[in-house]
Design a protein around this motif. Structure first.
Motif, mmCIF file in Angstrom:
data_model
loop_
_atom_site.group_PDB
_atom_site.id
_atom_site.type_symbol
_atom_site.label_atom_id
_atom_site.label_comp_id
_atom_site.label_asym_id
_atom_site.label_seq_id
_atom_site.Cartn_x
_atom_site.Cartn_y
_atom_site.Cartn_z
ATOM 1 N N UNK A 165 1.024 -1.270 -0.298
ATOM 2 C CA UNK A 165 -0.244 -0.071 0.365
ATOM 3 C C UNK A 165 0.908 1.096 -0.015
ATOM 4 N N UNK A 166 2.093 1.291 0.851
ATOM 5 C CA UNK A 166 2.434 2.557 0.831
ATOM 6 C C UNK A 166 3.662 2.009 -0.986
ATOM 7 N N UNK A 167 3.524 1.908 -1.087
ATOM 8 C CA UNK A 167 4.098 1.290 -2.852
ATOM 9 C C UNK A 167 3.323 2.471 -3.775
ATOM 10 N N UNK A 168 2.198 2.155 -3.371
ATOM 11 C CA UNK A 168 0.862 2.254 -4.054
ATOM 12 C C UNK A 168 0.698 3.570 -4.149
ATOM 13 N N UNK A 169 0.894 4.439 -2.846
ATOM 14 C CA UNK A 169 0.271 5.384 -2.212
ATOM 15 C C UNK A 169 2.109 6.404 -3.021
ATOM 16 N N UNK A 170 2.452 5.685 -2.804
ATOM 17 C CA UNK A 170 3.672 6.881 -2.914
ATOM 18 C C UNK A 170 3.273 7.103 -4.782
ATOM 19 N N UNK A 171 3.357 5.992 -4.853
ATOM 20 C CA UNK A 171 2.631 6.146 -7.280
ATOM 21 C C UNK A 171 2.173 7.087 -7.123
ATOM 22 N N UNK A 172 0.826 7.826 -6.666
ATOM 23 C CA UNK A 172 0.195 8.026 -6.914
ATOM 24 C C UNK A 172 0.376 9.258 -6.738
ATOM 25 N N UNK A 173 1.616 9.703 -5.600
ATOM 26 C CA UNK A 173 2.558 10.922 -4.847
ATOM 27 C C UNK A 173 3.418 10.952 -6.048
ATOM 28 N N UNK A 174 4.124 10.756 -6.510
ATOM 29 C CA UNK A 174 5.631 10.581 -7.294
ATOM 30 C C UNK A 174 5.711 12.124 -7.437
ATOM 31 N N UNK A 175 5.150 12.685 -8.353
ATOM 32 C CA UNK A 175 5.625 13.634 -9.367
ATOM 33 C C UNK A 175 5.878 14.636 -7.488
ATOM 34 N N UNK A 176 4.902 14.950 -6.674
ATOM 35 C CA UNK A 176 4.818 15.512 -5.109
ATOM 36 C C UNK A 176 6.249 14.816 -5.071
ATOM 37 N N UNK A 177 6.630 13.614 -4.405
ATOM 38 C CA UNK A 177 7.697 12.829 -3.731
ATOM 39 C C UNK A 177 9.033 13.475 -4.635
ATOM 40 N N UNK A 178 9.103 13.666 -5.730
ATOM 41 C CA UNK A 178 10.539 13.994 -6.077
ATOM 42 C C UNK A 178 10.600 14.758 -6.454
ATOM 43 N N UNK A 179 9.725 16.295 -5.855
ATOM 44 C CA UNK A 179 10.163 17.542 -5.762
ATOM 45 C C UNK A 179 10.061 17.745 -4.432
ATOM 46 N N UNK A 180 9.847 16.706 -3.052
ATOM 47 C CA UNK A 180 9.970 16.700 -1.986
ATOM 48 C C UNK A 180 12.032 17.296 -2.164
ATOM 49 N N UNK A 181 12.172 17.793 -0.528
ATOM 50 C CA UNK A 181 13.776 17.747 0.017
ATOM 51 C C UNK A 181 14.197 16.096 -0.667
ATOM 52 N N UNK A 182 13.965 15.169 0.091
ATOM 53 C CA UNK A 182 14.916 12.995 0.362
ATOM 54 C C UNK A 182 13.075 12.652 -0.333
ATOM 55 N N UNK A 183 12.917 12.013 -1.173
ATOM 56 C CA UNK A 183 11.944 11.118 -1.420
ATOM 57 C C UNK A 183 12.449 10.294 -0.545
ATOM 58 N N UNK A 184 13.192 9.930 -0.130
ATOM 59 C CA UNK A 184 13.145 8.675 1.347
ATOM 60 C C UNK A 184 12.553 9.014 2.112
ATOM 61 N N UNK A 185 12.913 10.216 2.709
ATOM 62 C CA UNK A 185 12.124 11.051 3.917
ATOM 63 C C UNK A 185 10.373 11.108 3.182
ATOM 64 N N UNK A 186 10.274 11.288 2.130
ATOM 65 C CA UNK A 186 8.802 10.838 1.853
ATOM 66 C C UNK A 186 8.664 9.899 1.350
ATOM 67 N N UNK A 187 8.729 9.009 1.508
ATOM 68 C CA UNK A 187 8.359 7.415 1.520
ATOM 69 C C UNK A 187 8.483 7.329 2.442
ATOM 70 N N UNK A 188 9.272 7.168 3.544
ATOM 71 C CA UNK A 188 9.160 6.922 5.017
ATOM 72 C C UNK A 188 7.483 7.765 5.894
#
Length: 301
Positions: A165-188
């Protein structure tokens, strides 16, 4: 427990001004699994600049019903409606379907209802085409660490669902995740919220899952030492569960999963100095609560 899946990132650009009444907030009664796909869907709608009147023509749903859908009010929506909405808003189908299906099952919908709701869109619902390469690479890199962390709070059959589920949510929000300060932190942050939403609680603190007893210390203990080690592990976890989120994450990964500081830094997406600082502050609290065993050097096999 209802948990928001919003992850920190840069301030979003102002949403386009649209005519008509402003879309209301998500209802307080919406479950965490329902919110997991509803929040990203609302973000896509708000960023699109389209009106409910315009969108309703493509979704084939009355404006009032579409408003209810985007607020989580009324009956749980059928996939055929969400599928049309995803097409109008250019939302990837597979992660949205996975989260929609999980929420449907949590809402008490039968498998027959889910299957009938998916008729005519099976290919879209099951295809993972279009997944960003970076998303796949990140998921592969953090999979074992995420499963270990989730296993401290959730049974085996649920921890894999939480990670997927985490990976699915991350996919839906991936553009925002890429624009975040650190994608690993965003995903965590998504993982933590997903695990917390599925965990059992006592006195508003997460309860240790049975799988968490398979710690390095317990595995290394001699048979005659295991009862005492089990009691120590229970006492340790109870104390760890009272820590602030940042310190809790570090101590779960360090003490219960056995990861070295460098790996914890990579999983959390924070500097190594921050890991050591959080562990140092947590140890000061735990020293006053339990007799802390020495940290281990590697993860549980």
């Amino acid at each position: 427990m209802t948990t928001s899946f919003n992850a920190p990132g840069p301030a979003p650009e102002p949403a386009p001004v649209r005519p008509g009444r402003k879309l209301g907030p998500i209802a307080d009664t919406v479950s965490s699994s329902h919110r997991a796909w509803l929040e990203p869907t609302r973000k896509c709608y708000l960023a699109s600049g389209r009106t409910l009147s315009d969108l309703s023509l493509g979704v084939l749903l009355a404006k009032s019903k579409l408003s209810e859908l985007l607020r989580g009010v009324g009956h749980y929506p059928r996939w055929e409606v969400i599928h049309r909405l995803a097409g109008e808003l250019d939302i990837p189908g597979w992660p949205l379907y996975r989260l929609w299906k999980q929420a449907a099952m949590d809402a008490g919908k039968s498998r027959d209802w889910v299957d009938r709701s998916t008729e005519g869109t099976t290919a879209v619902a099951t295809a993972r085409s279009g997944r960003p390469i970076e998303h796949g690479a990140l998921c592969q890199m953090v999979m074992d660490g995420y499963l270990a962390y989730a296993g401290v709070f959730l049974p085996d059959d649920t921890r894999r669902i939480a990670v997927d589920d985490t990976f699915a949510i991350l996919w839906l929000c991936f553009d925002e995740a890429l624009a975040s300060a650190d994608i690993r932190r965003y995903a965590w942050n998504i993982l933590r919220a997903t695990v917390k939403a599925k965990a059992d609680y006592r006195d508003e603190r997460p309860v240790l899952a049975e799988a968490a007893f398979d710690t390095v210390a317990l595995r290394d203990a001699r048979p005659e030492e295991q009862p005492a080690q089990l009691a120590e592990s229970l006492e340790l976890f109870t104390a760890i569960s009272r820590l602030p989120d940042a310190q809790l994450d570090v101590m779960v990964l360090r003490r219960l999963c056995g990861f070295p500081p460098e790996h914890v830094s990579d999983l959390l997406g924070i500097p190594l100095a921050a890991v050591r600082s959080d562990e140092r502050h947590a140890n000061r609290f735990l020293d006053d609560t339990v007799e802390l065993p020495p940290p281990t050097g590697g993860p549980t096999p």
